[in-house]
Motif scaffolding. Structure first.
Motif, mmCIF file in Angstrom:
data_model
loop_
_atom_site.group_PDB
_atom_site.id
_atom_site.type_symbol
_atom_site.label_atom_id
_atom_site.label_comp_id
_atom_site.label_asym_id
_atom_site.label_seq_id
_atom_site.Cartn_x
_atom_site.Cartn_y
_atom_site.Cartn_z
ATOM 1 N N ASN A 185 43.770 53.554 48.660
ATOM 2 C CA ASN A 185 44.794 52.799 48.379
ATOM 3 C C ASN A 185 44.621 51.670 49.001
ATOM 4 O OD1 ASN A 185 46.524 54.808 46.655
ATOM 5 N ND2 ASN A 185 46.462 56.067 48.493
ATOM 6 N N TYR A 186 45.010 50.357 48.397
ATOM 7 C CA TYR A 186 44.836 49.238 48.896
ATOM 8 C C TYR A 186 46.064 48.316 48.841
ATOM 9 C CZ TYR A 186 40.017 50.498 48.689
ATOM 10 O OH TYR A 186 38.821 51.404 49.006
ATOM 11 N N VAL A 187 46.450 47.676 50.000
ATOM 12 C CA VAL A 187 47.713 46.972 49.886
ATOM 13 C C VAL A 187 47.151 45.490 49.814
ATOM 14 C CG1 VAL A 187 49.627 45.989 51.017
ATOM 15 C CG2 VAL A 187 48.892 48.496 51.243
ATOM 16 N N GLY A 188 47.581 44.743 48.916
ATOM 17 C CA GLY A 188 47.547 43.420 48.668
ATOM 18 C C GLY A 188 48.668 42.515 48.603
ATOM 19 N N GLU A 189 48.594 41.282 49.133
ATOM 20 C CA GLU A 189 49.786 40.277 49.280
ATOM 21 C C GLU A 189 49.513 38.897 48.620
ATOM 22 O OE1 GLU A 189 51.500 41.844 53.605
ATOM 23 O OE2 GLU A 189 50.204 40.196 53.547
ATOM 24 N N LYS A 235 47.827 37.815 41.645
ATOM 25 C CA LYS A 235 47.208 37.620 42.904
ATOM 26 C C LYS A 235 47.201 38.615 43.983
ATOM 27 C CE LYS A 235 45.439 34.221 43.757
ATOM 28 N NZ LYS A 235 43.753 33.924 43.600
ATOM 29 N N ALA A 236 48.398 39.183 44.132
ATOM 30 C CA ALA A 236 48.476 40.280 45.094
ATOM 31 C C ALA A 236 47.516 41.410 44.570
ATOM 32 C CB ALA A 236 50.051 40.664 45.073
ATOM 33 N N ILE A 237 47.372 41.516 43.311
ATOM 34 C CA ILE A 237 46.547 42.749 42.928
ATOM 35 C C ILE A 237 45.101 42.273 43.083
ATOM 36 C CG2 ILE A 237 45.675 44.141 40.985
ATOM 37 C CD1 ILE A 237 48.618 43.673 39.604
ATOM 38 N N GLU A 238 44.801 41.094 42.961
ATOM 39 C CA GLU A 238 43.359 40.426 43.184
ATOM 40 C C GLU A 238 43.210 40.746 44.900
ATOM 41 O OE1 GLU A 238 40.988 36.338 42.956
ATOM 42 O OE2 GLU A 238 43.222 36.422 42.346
ATOM 43 N N ASP A 239 44.099 40.657 45.571
ATOM 44 C CA ASP A 239 44.053 40.515 47.166
ATOM 45 C C ASP A 239 43.491 42.301 47.208
ATOM 46 O OD1 ASP A 239 43.926 40.053 49.958
ATOM 47 O OD2 ASP A 239 46.021 40.703 49.858
#
Length: 139
Positions: free
Chosen positions: A55-59, A128-132
């Motif tokens: 699980n990865y958190v992107g902002e 962009k958050a998903i990309e991060d």
């Protein structure tokens, strides 16, 4: 000759219309820089075959006024995006359109998906958050 009150009423109505138009123009100009910035956001290519499970958190910071700031959690399993959850967001975007966008990413296994009609700039911010998050999943 018109009665004086009719002339004053006409002048007052014209003045109100002018004030409203000036206010609308000023608001449009104030927000144009933010909209231009959001339109020019580039979504990068991500190699989905290089993703590590977890699980990865992107902002995404949301642009100069932070109107589109958001945080997502992306779940990766077997080198595939299996779930995307919106954790925080600055805009009041309908949940259905957000879920539709996330579903497109999961279905295509790509960030190069069509944005949600009527929410193009917000869609780009979510991507962009998903990309991060996916950048982190590649490390």
């Amino acid at each position: 000759m018109k009665p004086k009150w009719k002339r004053n009423l006409l002048i007052m109505c014209i003045s109100v219309i002018i004030i409203v138009l000036v206010g609308l123009a000023a608001g449009w100009l104030f927000t144009e820089k933010e909209r231009r910035e959001a339109r020019n956001v580039q979504i990068g290519e991500v190699d989905f075959k290089q993703l590590h499970a977890g699980n990865y958190v992107g902002e995404y910071a949301g642009g100069m006024y932070k109107w589109r700031a958001n945080t997502v959690q992306v779940t990766i399993a077997a080198q595939k995006v299996t779930a995307i959850k919106l954790l925080e967001h600055a805009e009041n975007q309908p949940a259905a359109s957000t879920e539709e966008l996330f579903g497109r990413v999961i279905q295509a296994q790509s960030l190069q998906v069509d944005s949600i009609s009527g929410a193009t700039l917000t869609s780009k911010a979510y991507l962009k958050a998903i990309e991060d998050a996916l950048d982190q999943a590649q490390r």
